[in-house]
Design a protein around this motif. Sequence first.
Motif, PDB file in Angstrom:
ATOM      1  N   ARG A   9       0.867  -1.179   0.000  1.00  0.00           N
ATOM      2  CA  ARG A   9       0.000   0.000   0.000  1.00  0.00           C
ATOM      3  C   ARG A   9       0.898   1.222   0.000  1.00  0.00           C
ATOM      4  N   VAL A  10       0.632   2.139  -0.905  1.00  0.00           N
ATOM      5  CA  VAL A  10       1.497   3.301  -1.049  1.00  0.00           C
ATOM      6  C   VAL A  10       0.651   4.568  -1.008  1.00  0.00           C
ATOM      7  N   ARG A  11       1.152   5.555  -0.284  1.00  0.00           N
ATOM      8  CA  ARG A  11       0.479   6.853  -0.178  1.00  0.00           C
ATOM      9  C   ARG A  11       1.511   7.942  -0.378  1.00  0.00           C
ATOM     10  N   GLY A  12       1.119   8.957  -1.123  1.00  0.00           N
ATOM     11  CA  GLY A  12       2.014  10.075  -1.370  1.00  0.00           C
ATOM     12  C   GLY A  12       1.387  11.381  -0.921  1.00  0.00           C
ATOM     13  N   LEU A  13       2.196  12.250  -0.355  1.00  0.00           N
ATOM     14  CA  LEU A  13       1.772  13.580   0.065  1.00  0.00           C
ATOM     15  C   LEU A  13       2.405  14.589  -0.884  1.00  0.00           C
ATOM     16  N   ARG A  14       1.565  15.411  -1.525  1.00  0.00           N
ATOM     17  CA  ARG A  14       2.048  16.384  -2.510  1.00  0.00           C
ATOM     18  C   ARG A  14       2.019  17.784  -1.931  1.00  0.00           C
ATOM     19  N   GLN A  15       2.972  18.592  -2.331  1.00  0.00           N
ATOM     20  CA  GLN A  15       2.965  19.989  -1.914  1.00  0.00           C
ATOM     21  C   GLN A  15       1.817  20.713  -2.618  1.00  0.00           C
ATOM     22  N   ALA A  16       1.333  21.780  -1.995  1.00  0.00           N
ATOM     23  CA  ALA A  16       0.155  22.489  -2.501  1.00  0.00           C
ATOM     24  C   ALA A  16       0.460  23.342  -3.733  1.00  0.00           C
ATOM     25  N   GLU A  17       1.647  23.934  -3.772  1.00  0.00           N
ATOM     26  CA  GLU A  17       1.978  24.837  -4.877  1.00  0.00           C
ATOM     27  C   GLU A  17       2.639  24.078  -6.033  1.00  0.00           C
ATOM     28  N   HIS A  18       2.548  24.664  -7.220  1.00  0.00           N
ATOM     29  CA  HIS A  18       3.131  24.051  -8.415  1.00  0.00           C
ATOM     30  C   HIS A  18       4.640  24.192  -8.411  1.00  0.00           C
ATOM     31  N   PRO A  19       5.363  23.190  -8.841  1.00  0.00           N
ATOM     32  CA  PRO A  19       4.856  21.886  -9.267  1.00  0.00           C
ATOM     33  C   PRO A  19       4.421  21.080  -8.042  1.00  0.00           C
ATOM     34  N   PHE A  57       5.566  15.175  -5.098  1.00  0.00           N
ATOM     35  CA  PHE A  57       5.510  14.456  -3.831  1.00  0.00           C
ATOM     36  C   PHE A  57       6.591  14.990  -2.904  1.00  0.00           C
ATOM     37  N   ILE A  58       6.203  15.198  -1.651  1.00  0.00           N
ATOM     38  CA  ILE A  58       7.185  15.589  -0.640  1.00  0.00           C
ATOM     39  C   ILE A  58       7.408  14.447   0.354  1.00  0.00           C
ATOM     40  N   ALA A  59       6.491  13.494   0.377  1.00  0.00           N
ATOM     41  CA  ALA A  59       6.642  12.309   1.235  1.00  0.00           C
ATOM     42  C   ALA A  59       5.850  11.158   0.621  1.00  0.00           C
ATOM     43  N   ILE A  60       6.423   9.979   0.727  1.00  0.00           N
ATOM     44  CA  ILE A  60       5.756   8.757   0.266  1.00  0.00           C
ATOM     45  C   ILE A  60       5.921   7.707   1.356  1.00  0.00           C
ATOM     46  N   ASN A  61       4.839   6.981   1.633  1.00  0.00           N
ATOM     47  CA  ASN A  61       4.887   5.904   2.612  1.00  0.00           C
ATOM     48  C   ASN A  61       4.479   4.600   1.942  1.00  0.00           C
ATOM     49  N   LEU A  62       5.278   3.584   2.166  1.00  0.00           N
ATOM     50  CA  LEU A  62       4.996   2.230   1.680  1.00  0.00           C
ATOM     51  C   LEU A  62       4.677   1.342   2.874  1.00  0.00           C
ATOM     52  N   GLU A  63       3.601   0.587   2.771  1.00  0.00           N
ATOM     53  CA  GLU A  63       3.274  -0.401   3.793  1.00  0.00           C
ATOM     54  C   GLU A  63       3.189  -1.766   3.117  1.00  0.00           C
ATOM     55  N   TYR A  64       4.057  -2.665   3.518  1.00  0.00           N
ATOM     56  CA  TYR A  64       4.119  -4.016   2.969  1.00  0.00           C
ATOM     57  C   TYR A  64       3.311  -4.927   3.877  1.00  0.00           C
ATOM     58  N   VAL A  65       2.281  -5.549   3.330  1.00  0.00           N
ATOM     59  CA  VAL A  65       1.474  -6.491   4.082  1.00  0.00           C
ATOM     60  C   VAL A  65       1.787  -7.874   3.507  1.00  0.00           C
ATOM     61  N   ARG A 124      11.031  12.202   0.720  1.00  0.00           N
ATOM     62  CA  ARG A 124      11.210  11.390   1.929  1.00  0.00           C
ATOM     63  C   ARG A 124      10.322  10.157   1.786  1.00  0.00           C
ATOM     64  N   ILE A 125      10.954   8.979   1.724  1.00  0.00           N
ATOM     65  CA  ILE A 125      10.221   7.723   1.567  1.00  0.00           C
ATOM     66  C   ILE A 125      10.382   6.910   2.847  1.00  0.00           C
ATOM     67  N   THR A 126       9.253   6.520   3.430  1.00  0.00           N
ATOM     68  CA  THR A 126       9.270   5.677   4.619  1.00  0.00           C
ATOM     69  C   THR A 126       8.589   4.356   4.281  1.00  0.00           C
ATOM     70  N   ALA A 127       8.915   3.352   5.070  1.00  0.00           N
ATOM     71  CA  ALA A 127       8.339   2.030   4.836  1.00  0.00           C
ATOM     72  C   ALA A 127       8.102   1.330   6.160  1.00  0.00           C
TER      73      ALA A 127
END
Length: 149
Positions: free
Chosen positions: A76-86, A89-97, A131-134
């Motif tokens: 499962r992957v979720r990304g957080l995007r900054q509000a202004e252009h461009p 993604f400023i952060a992505i989280n991976l969850e391995y099940v 920033r990628i976390t898992a």
Amino acid sequence: MTTELGAHVILMNDLHFQGSARSGHTIDLDVPASEGGGAGMTPMELLLISLASCSAMDVIAILRKKRQPVEGLDVRVRGLRQAEHPTMFIAINLEYVVHGDGVDPQAVTRAIELSRERYCPIWAMLEPAVRITAASRVVCDDPVLVPAD
């Protein structure tokens, strides 16, 4: 030695594109339905899927090599995007099940580390800018959540 890959996109209509690769596979890309599209994934969704699937392929191959009794794997992957252009993604989280009775959570953690540090080229390209976390969880009788960082 280098390897060259190739792909191209063509305009179907409005902002709906179809991408194809040398493999012969195609994919539809579009803006979200809320913006008048919805005929395909957005490029940013595809980027998240690319990262998750690249790492998932590594992790499952490593766990099989370690002879872990894996019955299934969901990432499962979720990304957080900054509000202004461009709006990158400023952060992505991976969850391995990981599904399987008797799978060693530490083997899963190590497989994720190897994907991050050595094998997944998409992770290697993204990580300097994002920033990628898992984290991982083994699902059997007692699910265990283990941070992979």
